[in-house]
Design a protein around this motif. Structure first.
Motif, mmCIF file in Angstrom:
data_model
loop_
_atom_site.group_PDB
_atom_site.id
_atom_site.type_symbol
_atom_site.label_atom_id
_atom_site.label_comp_id
_atom_site.label_asym_id
_atom_site.label_seq_id
_atom_site.Cartn_x
_atom_site.Cartn_y
_atom_site.Cartn_z
ATOM 1 N N PRO A 60 0.807 -1.230 0.000
ATOM 2 C CA PRO A 60 0.000 0.000 0.000
ATOM 3 C C PRO A 60 0.841 1.282 0.000
ATOM 4 O O PRO A 60 0.401 2.308 -0.516
ATOM 5 N N LEU A 61 2.047 1.210 0.543
ATOM 6 C CA LEU A 61 2.926 2.374 0.488
ATOM 7 C C LEU A 61 3.235 2.740 -0.962
ATOM 8 O O LEU A 61 3.163 3.903 -1.345
ATOM 9 N N TRP A 62 3.557 1.736 -1.778
ATOM 10 C CA TRP A 62 3.935 1.982 -3.161
ATOM 11 C C TRP A 62 2.727 2.196 -4.065
ATOM 12 O O TRP A 62 2.820 2.918 -5.060
ATOM 13 N N LEU A 63 1.604 1.579 -3.740
ATOM 14 C CA LEU A 63 0.418 1.721 -4.584
ATOM 15 C C LEU A 63 -0.377 2.983 -4.281
ATOM 16 O O LEU A 63 -1.078 3.501 -5.153
ATOM 17 N N LEU A 64 -0.284 3.478 -3.062
ATOM 18 C CA LEU A 64 -1.103 4.615 -2.667
ATOM 19 C C LEU A 64 -0.285 5.758 -2.052
ATOM 20 O O LEU A 64 -0.457 6.919 -2.432
ATOM 21 N N GLY A 65 0.594 5.436 -1.132
ATOM 22 C CA GLY A 65 1.330 6.471 -0.413
ATOM 23 C C GLY A 65 2.302 7.263 -1.271
ATOM 24 O O GLY A 65 2.337 8.495 -1.223
ATOM 25 N N MET A 66 3.096 6.578 -2.068
ATOM 26 C CA MET A 66 4.077 7.278 -2.906
ATOM 27 C C MET A 66 3.424 8.102 -4.013
ATOM 28 O O MET A 66 3.849 9.246 -4.250
ATOM 29 N N PRO A 67 2.403 7.589 -4.714
ATOM 30 C CA PRO A 67 1.728 8.472 -5.675
ATOM 31 C C PRO A 67 1.071 9.684 -5.021
ATOM 32 O O PRO A 67 1.077 10.780 -5.592
ATOM 33 N N LEU A 68 0.531 9.524 -3.813
ATOM 34 C CA LEU A 68 -0.043 10.677 -3.113
ATOM 35 C C LEU A 68 1.025 11.703 -2.761
ATOM 36 O O LEU A 68 0.815 12.911 -2.906
ATOM 37 N N ALA A 69 2.184 11.246 -2.308
ATOM 38 C CA ALA A 69 3.273 12.168 -1.975
ATOM 39 C C ALA A 69 3.784 12.882 -3.226
ATOM 40 O O ALA A 69 4.083 14.085 -3.191
ATOM 41 N N ALA A 70 3.877 12.159 -4.338
ATOM 42 C CA ALA A 70 4.326 12.779 -5.590
ATOM 43 C C ALA A 70 3.305 13.799 -6.085
ATOM 44 O O ALA A 70 3.667 14.879 -6.566
ATOM 45 N N TRP A 71 2.023 13.471 -5.966
ATOM 46 C CA TRP A 71 0.963 14.396 -6.388
ATOM 47 C C TRP A 71 1.006 15.667 -5.547
ATOM 48 O O TRP A 71 0.848 16.774 -6.038
ATOM 49 N N TRP A 72 1.248 15.509 -4.237
ATOM 50 C CA TRP A 72 1.349 16.653 -3.334
ATOM 51 C C TRP A 72 2.545 17.524 -3.707
ATOM 52 O O TRP A 72 2.478 18.756 -3.661
ATOM 53 N N SER A 73 3.654 16.888 -4.090
ATOM 54 C CA SER A 73 4.838 17.675 -4.460
ATOM 55 C C SER A 73 4.632 18.399 -5.785
ATOM 56 O O SER A 73 5.099 19.529 -5.964
ATOM 57 N N VAL A 74 3.933 17.768 -6.732
ATOM 58 C CA VAL A 74 3.648 18.434 -8.006
ATOM 59 C C VAL A 74 2.725 19.627 -7.783
ATOM 60 O O VAL A 74 2.848 20.660 -8.448
ATOM 61 N N ALA A 75 1.838 19.515 -6.807
ATOM 62 C CA ALA A 75 0.916 20.614 -6.503
ATOM 63 C C ALA A 75 1.608 21.749 -5.747
ATOM 64 O O ALA A 75 0.993 22.790 -5.506
ATOM 65 N N GLY A 76 2.852 21.573 -5.342
ATOM 66 C CA GLY A 76 3.586 22.644 -4.668
ATOM 67 C C GLY A 76 3.509 22.600 -3.164
ATOM 68 O O GLY A 76 3.679 23.622 -2.506
ATOM 69 N N PHE A 77 3.240 21.444 -2.574
ATOM 70 C CA PHE A 77 3.161 21.264 -1.125
ATOM 71 C C PHE A 77 2.202 22.234 -0.451
ATOM 72 O O PHE A 77 2.569 22.943 0.489
ATOM 73 N N PRO A 78 0.950 22.304 -0.891
ATOM 74 C CA PRO A 78 0.021 23.226 -0.231
ATOM 75 C C PRO A 78 -0.366 22.700 1.154
ATOM 76 O O PRO A 78 -0.508 21.505 1.366
ATOM 77 N N LEU A 79 -0.519 23.621 2.072
ATOM 78 C CA LEU A 79 -0.970 23.275 3.413
ATOM 79 C C LEU A 79 -2.450 23.606 3.541
ATOM 80 O O LEU A 79 -2.950 24.510 2.863
ATOM 81 N N PRO A 80 -3.168 22.899 4.412
ATOM 82 C CA PRO A 80 -4.569 23.249 4.625
ATOM 83 C C PRO A 80 -4.700 24.672 5.157
ATOM 84 O O PRO A 80 -3.834 25.164 5.879
ATOM 85 N N ARG A 81 -5.775 25.333 4.832
ATOM 86 C CA ARG A 81 -5.971 26.723 5.266
ATOM 87 C C ARG A 81 -6.034 26.852 6.778
ATOM 88 O O ARG A 81 -5.584 27.832 7.328
ATOM 89 N N ALA A 82 -6.591 25.879 7.456
ATOM 90 C CA ALA A 82 -6.698 25.953 8.912
ATOM 91 C C ALA A 82 -5.315 25.963 9.548
ATOM 92 O O ALA A 82 -5.101 26.627 10.557
ATOM 93 N N ALA A 83 -4.352 25.242 8.976
ATOM 94 C CA ALA A 83 -3.011 25.196 9.553
ATOM 95 C C ALA A 83 -2.260 26.503 9.317
ATOM 96 O O ALA A 83 -1.433 26.899 10.136
ATOM 97 N N THR A 84 -2.521 27.172 8.224
ATOM 98 C CA THR A 84 -1.793 28.404 7.940
ATOM 99 C C THR A 84 -2.443 29.622 8.580
ATOM 100 O O THR A 84 -1.793 30.644 8.731
ATOM 101 N N ALA A 85 -3.721 29.535 8.980
ATOM 102 C CA ALA A 85 -4.430 30.697 9.501
ATOM 103 C C ALA A 85 -4.360 30.808 11.027
ATOM 104 O O ALA A 85 -4.844 31.773 11.581
ATOM 105 N N LEU A 86 -3.775 29.837 11.708
ATOM 106 C CA LEU A 86 -3.733 29.886 13.160
ATOM 107 C C LEU A 86 -2.764 30.972 13.626
ATOM 108 O O LEU A 86 -1.629 31.040 13.158
ATOM 109 N N PRO A 87 -3.202 31.818 14.547
ATOM 110 C CA PRO A 87 -2.281 32.839 15.054
ATOM 111 C C PRO A 87 -1.259 32.213 16.000
ATOM 112 O O PRO A 87 -1.558 31.268 16.716
#
Length: 80
Positions: free
Chosen positions: A38-65
């Motif tokens: 499952p790491l290679w079938l799901l986890g690694m493609p998800l990590a690669a997709w996240w890196s292609v998207a530019g490593f966006p963080l959820p808005r809730a994590a970036t908006a916390l004071p």
């Protein structure tokens, strides 16, 4: 303008990997060559997709004071 093909390929890989993990019991196990499948079938493609998207963080994590905390002070000891 960026090329949309890598994102499309990674999205397809994530969908196919998720389907394989859900529908094929052997895809949930371990392989002597690859390890945890499952790491290679799901986890690694998800990590690669996240890196292609530019490593966006959820808005809730970036908006916390950030809380302001008092800085630690150094204490000097005097020898008598």
């Amino acid at each position: 303008m960026h090329d949309p093909r890598p994102e499309r390929y990674l999205r397809t890989a994530v969908i196919l990997g998720a389907l394989a993990v859900l529908l094929v019991p052997a895809a949930r196990g371990n392989s002597d060559w690859f390890g945890f499948l499952p790491l290679w079938l799901l986890g690694m493609p998800l990590a690669a997709w996240w890196s292609v998207a530019g490593f966006p963080l959820p808005r809730a994590a970036t908006a916390l004071p950030r809380r302001r905390r008092a800085q630690a002070r150094r204490v000097t000891f005097r020898m008598r």
